[in-house]
Design a protein around this motif. Structure first.
Motif, PDB file in Angstrom:
ATOM      1  N   LYS A 161       0.906  -1.260  -0.092  1.00 53.42           N
ATOM      2  CA  LYS A 161       0.133   0.057   0.165  1.00 53.42           C
ATOM      3  C   LYS A 161       1.015   1.186  -0.109  1.00 53.42           C
ATOM      4  N   PHE A 162       1.996   1.279   0.662  1.00 55.19           N
ATOM      5  CA  PHE A 162       2.907   2.138   0.795  1.00 55.19           C
ATOM      6  C   PHE A 162       3.361   2.311  -0.601  1.00 55.19           C
ATOM      7  N   PHE A 163       3.895   1.148  -1.261  1.00 57.82           N
ATOM      8  CA  PHE A 163       4.607   1.346  -2.608  1.00 57.82           C
ATOM      9  C   PHE A 163       3.666   2.174  -3.583  1.00 57.82           C
ATOM     10  N   TYR A 164       2.327   1.888  -3.186  1.00 61.81           N
ATOM     11  CA  TYR A 164       1.290   2.103  -4.368  1.00 61.81           C
ATOM     12  C   TYR A 164       0.882   3.659  -3.877  1.00 61.81           C
ATOM     13  N   GLY A 194       5.038   8.834  -3.727  1.00 60.32           N
ATOM     14  CA  GLY A 194       4.877   7.306  -3.470  1.00 60.32           C
ATOM     15  C   GLY A 194       6.183   6.696  -3.876  1.00 60.32           C
ATOM     16  N   VAL A 195       6.424   5.489  -3.298  1.00 62.13           N
ATOM     17  CA  VAL A 195       7.711   4.931  -3.546  1.00 62.13           C
ATOM     18  C   VAL A 195       7.661   4.456  -5.119  1.00 62.13           C
ATOM     19  N   PHE A 196       6.752   3.702  -5.708  1.00 60.14           N
ATOM     20  CA  PHE A 196       6.837   3.501  -7.073  1.00 60.14           C
ATOM     21  C   PHE A 196       6.987   4.702  -7.928  1.00 60.14           C
ATOM     22  N   ASN A 197       6.176   5.529  -7.584  1.00 60.92           N
ATOM     23  CA  ASN A 197       6.094   6.779  -8.500  1.00 60.92           C
ATOM     24  C   ASN A 197       7.540   7.519  -8.242  1.00 60.92           C
ATOM     25  N   THR A 198       8.078   7.473  -7.055  1.00 57.68           N
ATOM     26  CA  THR A 198       9.557   8.052  -6.915  1.00 57.68           C
ATOM     27  C   THR A 198      10.370   7.341  -7.914  1.00 57.68           C
ATOM     28  N   GLY A 242       5.314   8.573 -14.970  1.00 57.17           N
ATOM     29  CA  GLY A 242       4.076   8.886 -14.072  1.00 57.17           C
ATOM     30  C   GLY A 242       4.189  10.363 -13.579  1.00 57.17           C
ATOM     31  N   PRO A 243       3.508  10.572 -12.653  1.00 55.65           N
ATOM     32  CA  PRO A 243       2.997   9.546 -11.429  1.00 55.65           C
ATOM     33  C   PRO A 243       1.759   8.798 -11.949  1.00 55.65           C
ATOM     34  N   TYR A 244       1.575   7.612 -11.165  1.00 61.38           N
ATOM     35  CA  TYR A 244       0.562   6.488 -11.708  1.00 61.38           C
ATOM     36  C   TYR A 244      -0.384   6.601 -10.481  1.00 61.38           C
TER      37      TYR A 244
END
Lengths: 458, 312
Positions: B141-144, B150-154, B162-164
């Motif tokens: 949830k943190f990643f998303y 956010g982790v993935f967006n960074t 992104g960001p997605y």
């Protein structure tokens, strides 16, 4: 080779099994009351996830109660009402003897006799006749007998983060008073701080709850009751106005952040963490924000909801203390004593109010967060003067709310199929916040049909 | 007397009497089986039986239930949300099949070729399975997090992507759930494939090599046929598992946004528990039974069709 059918059956049964087990639990006979020789033991609820200070304060109150009532042993059990687990806990018999429930569930539980009839015991309480009638009816059966005791009442409020207001160049002592101002302030916060200017709950029936709140605040209603006939009033100009408003905040202003799947717990968490500028929830939320989410008191502000349009009102609700239908008469009597001691005396008795406030304050917990009167307004005002010197919440930061809430018309939550209605509205608000091309008219027309079919069911 | 010395039913007819049953150790067998029978009966078959009964009743589990025949089944089939849930579940299953099914096999084949640190790779592959599922979902949830921080967006931002919105959009929510579910479940299947790969006779690879087969040729002509039985089992297990997906949509999105991740099992849960005043347990059990029946039929058909392909 193993029979494929047998194998697959063994693999697919867990869902069926879990439900069946629940049924098996629900069919158990009531457990005999553990009372011997005039002594009685009751289980009372304590909020889940409290900080140690709050637990210490609770335990101190239990000790005081047991000293005053040596024949009653009080055991605490962690419990917080949750819409999705309450029915299972009730059916499975795992609730404590004394448990709080929201106003919306009172009538239904009483009609089905799923809670104990405390009316003869409540009638003997010294303040039995002093309840605010609007509040009392939530705990009363159709014949007017009170089965469950109202312990707290609230009106919805607009919570805001004063620090984010300041960072956005806004005056935290002058919170918005119209929905247009909410929008401009939300945009300022989002643009200047990078945090969500305004956020909204959307999950676990809370989306419907807040949408209904906003519809009320704009002169709308979600149900029309005519005798036994209940009609859905979802597809209305007021509701459309609300959804279009949210759409503007989300898609035109981009001031609602990046999370559109909040429920009550998670929105409180993010607000306390300084990620949200404003959100709508119960006016008495400060306790949860402080004790369970580590809110910095200096950040906190709360004001009344702007009411616009004719017949606009503020959605109100509250909490009832109920007793398990499986409790023995002795346990019921002890439970009412506990409810009287723990929840009620502080509202009606000066010494009890001071003792409660002092104990709570000594444990470093908040004293004096705003509520609506459970009894008449005069009793409430008087009770506030008793604990004036002990109040440790930032009462000045709550003035915009406490100064205005008593003048706002308080409206009850929809009476029929409340939780199902809220659940049906969750996807509507989610669609508006996550789909730029969401068709508000179609969403409302579909929701109208869905809710009407819910209300039409017995 | 050894087992082989015992007269068999085929050579000599012996009337089975309670006495012979007792002498033959029937009672002790029954006594040893009893705990298992009781536990299995009480915790497995009794609840299943209760669920079947409940599916033709209206009950709030407190007051007396009322018999309603097949009305619960009719109500469920008339619920528009059922078809949304079926469609979403099918979509999840399809995505999980296309991306999640081949991945463990590829990983296992690659790992079986590795000469050094095989144990380390196995441990790394299996690690997500060891993480409790709820913890894993909260972590993801943190990643998303849909915000630019956010982790993935960074991470994606470093390469200007992104960001997605990930979970916050009806289009991307389901693929996001599948990604996490694949990560969480792949390790277990990898270990099964790795174990199966050790049973493939090395001579077969040697023979293929003599015949001039490439690496891919060896995988296609030797590895795959040898793993056929395991692949068939994991395939049907995957179908059954994905048809019952609950944890990810329940914890990540609660079925949102706008019912885009509402699955059949989540709908069953909602029928039973979404209303605090007592859920529609009749509809919940009716749908549970329908799901179980569909999966049992599907499994039966699958095994019938693939019987001739199997090695076992």
């Amino acid at each position: 080779m193993k029979s494929p059918l047998r194998m697959s059956t063994a693999l697919v049964v867990p869902g069926v099994l879990a439900l069946g087990l629940l049924g098996a639990c629900g069919s158990n006979d009531p457990v005999a009351a553990p009372s011997t020789g005039g002594k009685v033991t009751i289980e009372v609820s304590i909020d889940q996830g409290l900080e140690q200070g709050a637990i210490d304060a609770f335990n101190a109150r239990v000790k005081q109660f047991q000293t005053a009532n040596p024949d009653i042993t009080v055991k605490s059990k962690e419990y917080t009402w949750t819409g999705t687990t309450f029915a299972a806990e009730l059916a499975g018999g795992t609730l404590p003897d004394v448990f709080p429930i929201p106003f919306t569930d009172g009538r239904g539980l009483i009609e089905r006799k799923q809670i104990a009839d405390l009316s003869p015991l409540i009638a003997k309480l010294p303040y039995a006749e002093k309840f605010n009638p609007k509040v009392a009816q939530a705990g009363e059966a159709a014949d007017g007998k009170m089965w469950a005791i109202p312990i707290a009442a609230y009106g919805q409020g607009l919570h805001y983060n004063r620090t984010l207001f300041t960072q956005a160049g806004l005056d935290p002592d002058k919170p918005p008073t119209t929905w247009a101002e909410v929008r401009t302030d939300a945009k300022a916060i989002a643009d200047k701080t990078g945090q969500a200017g305004y956020s909204e709950m959307t999950q676990s029936n809370t989306g419907g709850w807040i949408l209904t709140t906003l519809a009320y605040a704009n002169g709308g209603r979600v149900e029309a009751v005519d005798g036994d006939k209940v009609t859905a009033t979802i597809d209305t100009p007021a509701m459309k106005k609300v959804l279009e408003y949210l759409k503007s905040l989300r898609w035109d202003d981009n001031s609602m952040g990046a999370n559109f799947l909040y429920d009550w717990g998670t929105i409180n968490q993010d607000f306390a963490a300084g990620k949200i500028g404003m959100y709508v929830s119960g006016g008495g939320n400060y306790g949860n924000l402080f004790t369970q989410n580590g809110l910095k008191p200096a950040d906190y502000g709360v004001t009344i909801l702007p009411l616009e349009g004719s017949d606009a009102g503020v959605l109100g609700g509250g909490t009832l203390a109920a007793v398990s239908a499986k409790a023995s008469p002795a346990q019921q009597a002890a439970s009412v004593k506990w409810i009287d001691y723990y929840y009620m005396q502080k509202l009606a008795n000066k010494d009890a109010a001071i003792l409660d406030a002092q104990t709570t304050k000594d444990a470093g917990q908040p004293v004096g967060a705003p509520q609506l009167p459970v009894f008449d307004r005069a009793t409430y005002d008087e009770s506030q003067t008793w604990i004036k010197g002990l109040i440790n919440v930032p009462i000045d930061q709550m003035k915009p709310f406490t100064d205005g809430i008593f003048d706002q018309p308080l409206l009850p939550e929809p009476a029929s199929s409340t939780q199902k209605l809220y659940a049906a509205l969750d996807p509507v608000v989610q669609a508006v916040l996550t789909d730029k091309n969401a068709d508000v008219d179609k969403l409302l027309a579909d929701a109208q049909v869905t809710v009407q079919s819910i209300l039409g069911k017995p | 007397m050894t087992v082989l010395d015992r007269p068999t039913g085929g050579t000599r007819h012996q009337r089975r009497t309670p006495r012979s049953w007792l002498r033959g150790g029937g009672l002790s067998t029954l006594i040893f089986m009893l705990p298992l029978l009781v536990v299995f009966g009480v915790f497995s078959w009794f609840p299943i039986g209760r669920a079947v009964v409940m599916s033709v009743q209206t009950t709030n589990l407190v007051t007396a239930p009322e018999f309603v025949g097949l009305q619960n089944f009719r109500d469920v089939l008339a619920d528009p949300l059922l078809w949304t849930a079926v469609k979403n579940t099918g979509y999840f299953a399809l995505l999980a099949l296309v991306f999640g099914y081949p991945l463990p096999l590829i990983l296992a084949v690659l790992m079986s070729e590795v000469r050094r640190f095989k144990g380390l790779f196995s441990a790394l592959a299996y690690l997500p399975v060891v993480v409790p599922p709820v913890v894993a979902v909260l972590l993801w949830k943190f990643f998303y997090d849909g915000s630019p921080t956010g982790v993935f967006n960074t991470i994606l931002g470093w390469i200007h992507l992104g960001p997605y919105p990930w979970l916050q959009n009806a289009t991307t929510a389901m693929p996001s759930l599948v990604l996490e579910a694949t990560w969480a479940a792949a390790g277990g299947t990898v270990i099964i494939y790795l174990a199966a790969l050790t049973s493939v006779a090395p001579e077969l690879y040697d023979a293929a090599e003599v015949d001039g087969a490439s690496v891919l040729g060896k995988i296609w002509h030797v590895t795959m046929p040898q793993l056929r039985g395991i692949l068939l089992i994991t395939f049907i297990l995957q179908i059954i598992g994905t048809a019952q997906v609950f944890l990810e949509p329940f914890l990540f999105t609660g079925g949102g946004p706008a019912n885009s991740t509402l699955t059949v099992l989540l709908l069953i849960y909602n029928y039973a528990f979404a209303n605090s005043l007592g859920g529609d347990y009749g509809a919940a059990t009716a749908l549970s039974i329908m799901l179980a029946a569909v999966l049992a039929i599907l499994s039966g058909l699958y095994f019938r069709v693939t019987r001739s392909w199997s090695t076992s």
